[in-house]
Design an enzyme around this catalytic site. Structure first.
Site, PDB file in Angstrom:
ATOM      1  N   GLY A   1      36.305  61.346  83.485  1.00  0.00           N
ATOM      2  CA  GLY A   1      37.149  60.183  83.745  1.00  0.00           C
ATOM      3  C   GLY A   1      37.822  60.350  85.094  1.00  0.00           C
ATOM      4  O   GLY A   1      37.588  61.338  85.802  1.00  0.00           O
TER       5      GLY A   1
ATOM      6  N   GLU B   1      28.619  66.345  94.929  1.00  0.00           N
ATOM      7  CA  GLU B   1      27.706  66.204  93.787  1.00  0.00           C
ATOM      8  C   GLU B   1      26.800  64.981  93.939  1.00  0.00           C
ATOM      9  O   GLU B   1      25.654  64.988  93.509  1.00  0.00           O
ATOM     10  CB  GLU B   1      28.504  66.088  92.476  1.00  0.00           C
ATOM     11  CG  GLU B   1      29.182  67.377  92.024  1.00  0.00           C
ATOM     12  CD  GLU B   1      28.255  68.270  91.194  1.00  0.00           C
ATOM     13  OE1 GLU B   1      27.027  68.203  91.367  1.00  0.00           O
ATOM     14  OE2 GLU B   1      28.787  69.047  90.383  1.00  0.00           O
TER      15      GLU B   1
ATOM     16  N   THR C   1      36.825  57.115  92.630  1.00  0.00           N
ATOM     17  CA  THR C   1      35.987  57.864  93.573  1.00  0.00           C
ATOM     18  C   THR C   1      35.630  57.043  94.804  1.00  0.00           C
ATOM     19  O   THR C   1      35.489  57.591  95.897  1.00  0.00           O
ATOM     20  CB  THR C   1      34.693  58.344  92.864  1.00  0.00           C
ATOM     21  OG1 THR C   1      35.047  58.847  91.594  1.00  0.00           O
ATOM     22  CG2 THR C   1      34.009  59.433  93.641  1.00  0.00           C
TER      23      THR C   1
ATOM     24  N   SER D   1      38.086  61.974  97.440  1.00  0.00           N
ATOM     25  CA  SER D   1      36.684  62.089  97.022  1.00  0.00           C
ATOM     26  C   SER D   1      35.818  62.674  98.133  1.00  0.00           C
ATOM     27  O   SER D   1      35.670  62.087  99.208  1.00  0.00           O
ATOM     28  CB  SER D   1      36.136  60.712  96.633  1.00  0.00           C
ATOM     29  OG  SER D   1      34.725  60.778  96.545  1.00  0.00           O
ATOM     30  N   ARG D   2      35.212  63.825  97.828  1.00  0.00           N
ATOM     31  CA  ARG D   2      34.330  64.454  98.825  1.00  0.00           C
ATOM     32  C   ARG D   2      33.054  63.635  98.989  1.00  0.00           C
ATOM     33  O   ARG D   2      32.448  63.625 100.050  1.00  0.00           O
ATOM     34  CB  ARG D   2      34.006  65.894  98.415  1.00  0.00           C
ATOM     35  CG  ARG D   2      35.196  66.826  98.631  1.00  0.00           C
ATOM     36  CD  ARG D   2      35.054  68.082  97.851  1.00  0.00           C
ATOM     37  NE  ARG D   2      34.988  67.776  96.431  1.00  0.00           N
ATOM     38  CZ  ARG D   2      34.991  68.674  95.474  1.00  0.00           C
ATOM     39  NH1 ARG D   2      35.053  69.947  95.782  1.00  0.00           N
ATOM     40  NH2 ARG D   2      34.933  68.329  94.217  1.00  0.00           N
TER      41      ARG D   2
ATOM     42  N   ALA E   1      41.537  66.509  91.106  1.00  0.00           N
ATOM     43  CA  ALA E   1      42.228  67.788  90.926  1.00  0.00           C
ATOM     44  C   ALA E   1      43.611  67.764  91.578  1.00  0.00           C
ATOM     45  O   ALA E   1      44.594  68.255  91.010  1.00  0.00           O
ATOM     46  CB  ALA E   1      41.387  68.908  91.539  1.00  0.00           C
TER      47      ALA E   1
ATOM     48  N   SER F   1      40.038  61.641  87.536  1.00  0.00           N
ATOM     49  CA  SER F   1      40.951  62.800  87.468  1.00  0.00           C
ATOM     50  C   SER F   1      40.808  63.695  88.696  1.00  0.00           C
ATOM     51  O   SER F   1      40.239  64.780  88.610  1.00  0.00           O
ATOM     52  CB  SER F   1      40.647  63.605  86.194  1.00  0.00           C
ATOM     53  OG  SER F   1      39.245  63.827  86.057  1.00  0.00           O
TER      54      SER F   1
ATOM     55  N   LYS G   1      28.589  57.772  89.332  1.00  0.00           N
ATOM     56  CA  LYS G   1      29.608  57.145  90.203  1.00  0.00           C
ATOM     57  C   LYS G   1      29.702  57.899  91.530  1.00  0.00           C
ATOM     58  O   LYS G   1      30.099  57.323  92.545  1.00  0.00           O
ATOM     59  CB  LYS G   1      30.965  57.052  89.491  1.00  0.00           C
ATOM     60  CG  LYS G   1      31.554  58.372  88.992  1.00  0.00           C
ATOM     61  CD  LYS G   1      32.384  59.110  89.999  1.00  0.00           C
ATOM     62  CE  LYS G   1      32.718  60.509  89.533  1.00  0.00           C
ATOM     63  NZ  LYS G   1      33.581  61.254  90.441  1.00  0.00           N
TER      64      LYS G   1
HETATM   65  N1  LIG Z   1      37.650  68.380  92.353  1.00  0.00           N
HETATM   66  C1  LIG Z   1      37.921  67.347  91.544  1.00  0.00           C
HETATM   67  O1  LIG Z   1      38.879  66.599  91.754  1.00  0.00           O
HETATM   68  C2  LIG Z   1      37.073  67.100  90.338  1.00  0.00           C
HETATM   69  C3  LIG Z   1      37.529  66.208  89.368  1.00  0.00           C
HETATM   70  C4  LIG Z   1      36.739  65.957  88.246  1.00  0.00           C
HETATM   71  C5  LIG Z   1      35.511  66.610  88.121  1.00  0.00           C
HETATM   72  N2  LIG Z   1      35.101  67.458  89.087  1.00  0.00           N
HETATM   73  C6  LIG Z   1      33.797  68.111  88.899  1.00  0.00           C
HETATM   74  O2  LIG Z   1      34.021  69.472  88.593  1.00  0.00           O
HETATM   75  C7  LIG Z   1      32.957  70.262  89.127  1.00  0.00           C
HETATM   76  C8  LIG Z   1      33.569  71.322  90.029  1.00  0.00           C
HETATM   77  O3  LIG Z   1      34.172  70.670  91.119  1.00  0.00           O
HETATM   78  P1  LIG Z   1      35.153  71.453  92.107  1.00  0.00           P
HETATM   79  O4  LIG Z   1      35.794  70.436  92.948  1.00  0.00           O
HETATM   80  O5  LIG Z   1      36.035  72.355  91.354  1.00  0.00           O
HETATM   81  O6  LIG Z   1      34.076  72.277  92.962  1.00  0.00           O
HETATM   82  P2  LIG Z   1      34.278  73.501  93.928  1.00  0.00           P
HETATM   83  O7  LIG Z   1      33.273  73.386  95.007  1.00  0.00           O
HETATM   84  O8  LIG Z   1      35.714  73.596  94.306  1.00  0.00           O
HETATM   85  O9  LIG Z   1      33.850  74.770  93.065  1.00  0.00           O
HETATM   86  C9  LIG Z   1      34.484  75.120  91.876  1.00  0.00           C
HETATM   87  C10 LIG Z   1      34.205  76.548  91.504  1.00  0.00           C
HETATM   88  O10 LIG Z   1      32.849  76.783  91.199  1.00  0.00           O
HETATM   89  C11 LIG Z   1      32.698  78.186  91.198  1.00  0.00           C
HETATM   90  N3  LIG Z   1      31.451  78.586  91.826  1.00  0.00           N
HETATM   91  C12 LIG Z   1      31.102  78.493  93.129  1.00  0.00           C
HETATM   92  N4  LIG Z   1      29.891  79.039  93.319  1.00  0.00           N
HETATM   93  C13 LIG Z   1      29.465  79.464  92.112  1.00  0.00           C
HETATM   94  C14 LIG Z   1      28.290  80.103  91.661  1.00  0.00           C
HETATM   95  N5  LIG Z   1      27.290  80.421  92.484  1.00  0.00           N
HETATM   96  N6  LIG Z   1      28.197  80.382  90.334  1.00  0.00           N
HETATM   97  C15 LIG Z   1      29.181  80.056  89.497  1.00  0.00           C
HETATM   98  N7  LIG Z   1      30.329  79.471  89.867  1.00  0.00           N
HETATM   99  C16 LIG Z   1      30.453  79.168  91.167  1.00  0.00           C
HETATM  100  C17 LIG Z   1      33.853  78.802  91.955  1.00  0.00           C
HETATM  101  O11 LIG Z   1      34.720  79.420  91.028  1.00  0.00           O
HETATM  102  C18 LIG Z   1      34.520  77.588  92.554  1.00  0.00           C
HETATM  103  O12 LIG Z   1      35.891  77.756  92.674  1.00  0.00           O
HETATM  104  C19 LIG Z   1      32.029  69.296  89.864  1.00  0.00           C
HETATM  105  O13 LIG Z   1      30.967  68.938  89.017  1.00  0.00           O
HETATM  106  C20 LIG Z   1      32.916  68.088  90.123  1.00  0.00           C
HETATM  107  O14 LIG Z   1      32.164  66.882  90.195  1.00  0.00           O
HETATM  108  C21 LIG Z   1      35.849  67.736  90.177  1.00  0.00           C
END
Ligand SMILES: NC(=O)c1ccc[n+]([C@@H]2O[C@H](COP(=O)([O-])OP(=O)(O)OC[C@H]3O[C@@H](n4cnc5c(N)ncnc54)[C@H](O)[C@@H]3O)[C@@H](O)[C@H]2O)c1
Length: 332
Positions: A133, A277, A245, A251-252, A137, A135, A188
């Site tokens: 949803g 992503e 997003t 949003s990246r 970070a 959200s 999305k």
């Molecule tokens: N950032 C946001 O606001 C947000 C919000 C909702 C959902 N998401 C989703 O959550 C997921 C993570 O996003 P993020 O922003 O935290 O990404 P990010 O690039 O910050 O990475 C998150 C973590 O993944 C781990 N990681 C990196 N390389 C790895 C590897 N080789 N093996 C295992 N773990 C590894 C590390 O601990 C890293 O801190 C994505 O699918 C994203 O779409 C992100």
């Protein structure tokens, strides 16, 4: 109070802080990257990804997956490209019937499998819940009111997540349409990349509103072909996440799209922004559209820009020049 292990030091950090601070759970935060854990220990915050959000001392920081042995719940927040490998490492530590929550958004690029399928294959003993949803970070970490959905085919698992995650600033709804919720969250990002391209080209609100609305149509078309309920896409995990997003600089995906619209090579834009992503998901969505013979013109146009070197302006023009259509395939 539950013992929760959060995997991932990006979005995971925000969720860990929330679960510890507002719900008083016993939280351990794991990262695959030792330097990330060291920096968080040293700085008391995730300076790179969540500057200004203090990580309370009570949150244990680790790179050791054996902490999962004693966990009541495991929360994944890592990019989808690393999910299967991480699941393989995590699986031996997961007791039968443990709730495993996935907060990541994506489709496995080479197999075109949804994350629920990947978890079912790699950690079959777990009760799977997707948490998705609108959200960001940056906002969850600061306790800004946020509403999400916990979706599972196992009602008790979804209710447990609702119970353990809900707080005065974090509202959790329940859904049993796992496929619809996962597809909405993953796709999305593709539309957000396209919306970013539109912004980068200097187009306006009209263009973006059209991309979002017609983007939602094609997400829904694929989703219903895969068995999702139509109304899921009008909810938080579809429309809600699409709005957040496509319109936010958090949003990246959108930021990478802006760079591409301004003329940066797509691969270079992704490299510059970090986890995008939507770039990988566009490839997967294109594959699914072909496999199920679903018309997804925005996804296909973006695919040509990202992977076949198509000119962005020509791709937009091709979208505008498509055959004239009804807004809905069937008259109501
Ligand atoms: N950032 C946001 O606001 C947000 C919000 C909702 C959902 N998401 C989703 O959550 C997921 C993570 O996003 P993020 O922003 O935290 O990404 P990010 O690039 O910050 O990475 C998150 C973590 O993944 C781990 N990681 C990196 N390389 C790895 C590897 N080789 N093996 C295992 N773990 C590894 C590390 O601990 C890293 O801190 C994505 O699918 C994203 O779409 C992100």
């Amino acid at each position: 109070m539950a013992r929760i292990t959060v995997l991932g030091g990006g979005f995971g950090t925000a969720l860990a802080v929330m679960l510890y601070s507002t719900q008083q759970h016993d939280v351990t935060l794991w990262s695959a990257i030792p330097e990330e854990i060291e920096a968080m220990r040293r700085d008391g915050e995730q300076k790179q990804k969540l500057p200004g959000v203090k990580i309370p001392n009570g949150i244990a920081l680790t790179t050791d997956l054996s902490v999962i042995d004693d966990s009541d719940l495991i929360l994944f927040a890592i990019p989808s490209a690393y999910v299967r490998d991480t699941c393989k490492k995590v699986a031996p530590h997961v007791k039968n019937g443990t709730v495993v929550v996935n907060a990541g958004k994506g489709i496995e690029e080479d197999t075109l499998k949804l994350m629920s399928k990947v978890f079912a294959e790699e950690i079959p003993q777990a009760l799977y819940v997707v948490l998705t949803g609108p959200s960001h970070a940056e906002e969850v970490g600061r306790g800004i009111p946020t509403s999400v959905v916990a979706a599972s085919s196992i009602a008790a698992a979804a209710y447990l997540v609702q119970e353990w995650f809900s707080s005065p600033t974090f509202r959790v709804y329940i859904n049993d349409d796992v496929t619809g919720c996962e597809l909405g969250g993953a796709l999305k990002n593709v539309i957000a990349l396209a919306a970013g391209v539109s912004d980068g080209l200097g187009f306006g609100d009209n263009t973006k509103a059209a991309l979002m609305t017609r983007g939602l149509h094609e997400i829904e078309r694929l989703g219903t072909a895969l068995g999702s309920r139509t109304n899921t896409f009008a909810g938080l995990t579809g429309l809600g996440d699409l709005i957040v997003t496509c319109t936010s600089m958090h949003s990246r995906n959108r930021r990478a799209g802006i760079l591409i619209g301004q003329g940066t090579d797509p691969a270079a834009a992704v490299e510059q922004v970090g986890t995008v992503e939507g770039y990988y998901c566009c490839h997967a969505a294109y594959g699914l559209a072909k496999r199920y013979e679903i018309e997804m013109p925005i996804t296909e146009a973006l695919y040509r820009v990202l992977y076949e070197g198509a000119d962005v302006r020509e791709a937009v023009q091709a979208l505008m020049d498509r055959p004239k259509k009804r807004e809905y395939e069937k008259l109501n």
